[in-house]
Scaffold this active site. Sequence first.
Site, PDB file in Angstrom:
ATOM      1  N   CYS A 111      -4.774   2.220  -3.929  1.00  0.00           N
ATOM      2  CA  CYS A 111      -3.280   2.772  -3.243  1.00  0.00           C
ATOM      3  C   CYS A 111      -2.313   1.971  -3.585  1.00  0.00           C
ATOM      4  O   CYS A 111      -1.680   1.609  -2.468  1.00  0.00           O
ATOM      5  CB  CYS A 111      -3.700   3.192  -1.802  1.00  0.00           C
ATOM      6  N   ASP A 151       2.912  -4.241   8.043  1.00  0.00           N
ATOM      7  CA  ASP A 151       1.380  -3.530   7.950  1.00  0.00           C
ATOM      8  C   ASP A 151       0.471  -4.328   8.169  1.00  0.00           C
ATOM      9  O   ASP A 151       0.149  -5.476   7.354  1.00  0.00           O
ATOM     10  CB  ASP A 151       1.427  -2.865   6.505  1.00  0.00           C
ATOM     11  N   HIS A 210       0.833  -1.245  -0.063  1.00  0.00           N
ATOM     12  CA  HIS A 210       0.134  -0.069  -0.159  1.00  0.00           C
ATOM     13  C   HIS A 210       0.898   1.056   0.019  1.00  0.00           C
ATOM     14  O   HIS A 210       2.009   1.316   0.386  1.00  0.00           O
ATOM     15  CB  HIS A 210      -1.022   0.147   1.300  1.00  0.00           C
ATOM     16  N   GLN A 255      -4.582  -5.428   6.838  1.00  0.00           N
ATOM     17  CA  GLN A 255      -5.726  -6.273   6.345  1.00  0.00           C
ATOM     18  C   GLN A 255      -5.504  -7.606   6.818  1.00  0.00           C
ATOM     19  O   GLN A 255      -6.177  -8.464   6.365  1.00  0.00           O
ATOM     20  CB  GLN A 255      -5.342  -6.423   4.768  1.00  0.00           C
ATOM     21  N   LYS A 306     -11.096  -0.821   9.779  1.00  0.00           N
ATOM     22  CA  LYS A 306     -11.264  -2.174   9.052  1.00  0.00           C
ATOM     23  C   LYS A 306     -11.684  -3.561  10.035  1.00  0.00           C
ATOM     24  O   LYS A 306     -11.643  -4.489   9.314  1.00  0.00           O
ATOM     25  CB  LYS A 306     -10.051  -2.432   8.238  1.00  0.00           C
TER      26      LYS A 306
END
Length: 406
Positions: free
Chosen positions: A361, A198, A121, A201, A224
């Site tokens: 993104c 990261d 991302h 997700q 999220k």
Amino acid sequence: MIANDIRNQFPILHQEVNGKPLVYLDSAATSQKPISVIETLEHYYKNDNSNVHRGVHTLGTRATDSYEGAREKVRRFINASSTEEVIFVRGTTTGINTVAGSYGRANVGEGDEIVITPMEHHSNIIPWQQLAKEKGATLKYIPLQEDGTLDLKDVENTITEHTKIVSIMHVSNVLGTINPIKEITEIAHRNGAVMVVDGAQAAPHMTVDVRDLDCDFYIFSAHKMCGPTGIGALYGKKKLLEKMEPVEFGGEMIDFVGLYDSTWKDLPWKFEGGTPIIAGAIGMGAAIDFLEQVGRNEIEKIEHELVTYAMERMSDVEGLKIYGPKNRAGLVTFNIDDVHPHDVATVLDAEGIAVRAGHHCAQPLMKWLDVTATARASFYLYNTKEDVDALVDGLKTTKEYFGHVF
């Protein structure tokens, strides 16, 4: 909880869009919120609204207890060793920038290497680009396999003794690739580098154990994972956080201020300048409560069944190409021949179906895929096979609309 019991917890799903029942397939962008989270936010503002830590009155005490209680929930959610290792931030982007601006600025120098991947991302690319430019460091990319996965041999060949930071997404927001973070972390540590993950997700969808992964930093966002927008968590190993300098100064992070010098509070508060995102953190705690009530194993099971079913059904749509590996997280990114993904999303919206279209993104990844944009359907615990069926019917309608022959 069974499927209908879960769906009934989300008021927003019980509406029509363009005269059709809403089918929400954009949870990778932001998830919907259960009534328990909405009511928690309402309760805080109605009953406990106050600044935290510095007040001695009753509202301040209640707000502080709820805020710090949420930190403990985050600690437990990712199995951190201590709440000192849990920093509340605005979200994953802010967390990554904090690591780059504090740890990175202090530990990366000319000739050093920062290693990432082309699937990242933008929030996990640009901070490292800027740091590399500022410090004269080299930004390196681990190459992708044809299906959008990483080969550990390539990881071994890219990370060297000159690498100071490795920063990789746990799950791709485009391909659904689930990266082998534990193994990559071992390679990074063997070469003396720190591992930044990261987790935007991943944390909403699977069990995350930062101690088992042994990563040095792990960042994720509440919005999220059924929580509010504008709040997230940065996990960092205590030994690293203690040596790092804050990137924001003033308010909550202050210990003593003199005319020419100041000192900071202990962890975790030295990284939380100003008035914290109090309601957001409390709402994040309520979201964790909800996810743990459903059960993360159950969430993984729901999403695996949905994405498997979706890929089977979508493969019957002529001219539709799916990107990414067979084994993936709960999203499907695709294109239809000769139809722009924005047009796909527009027709689907007319059918009440919400999907995401664009570069997500991830422009370097779009270039690697040799496309300018894609459409993406992403699933979460409140979706059903009927939602997938509606998507496939909508895709067939899209093809008919643009004159394709089945």
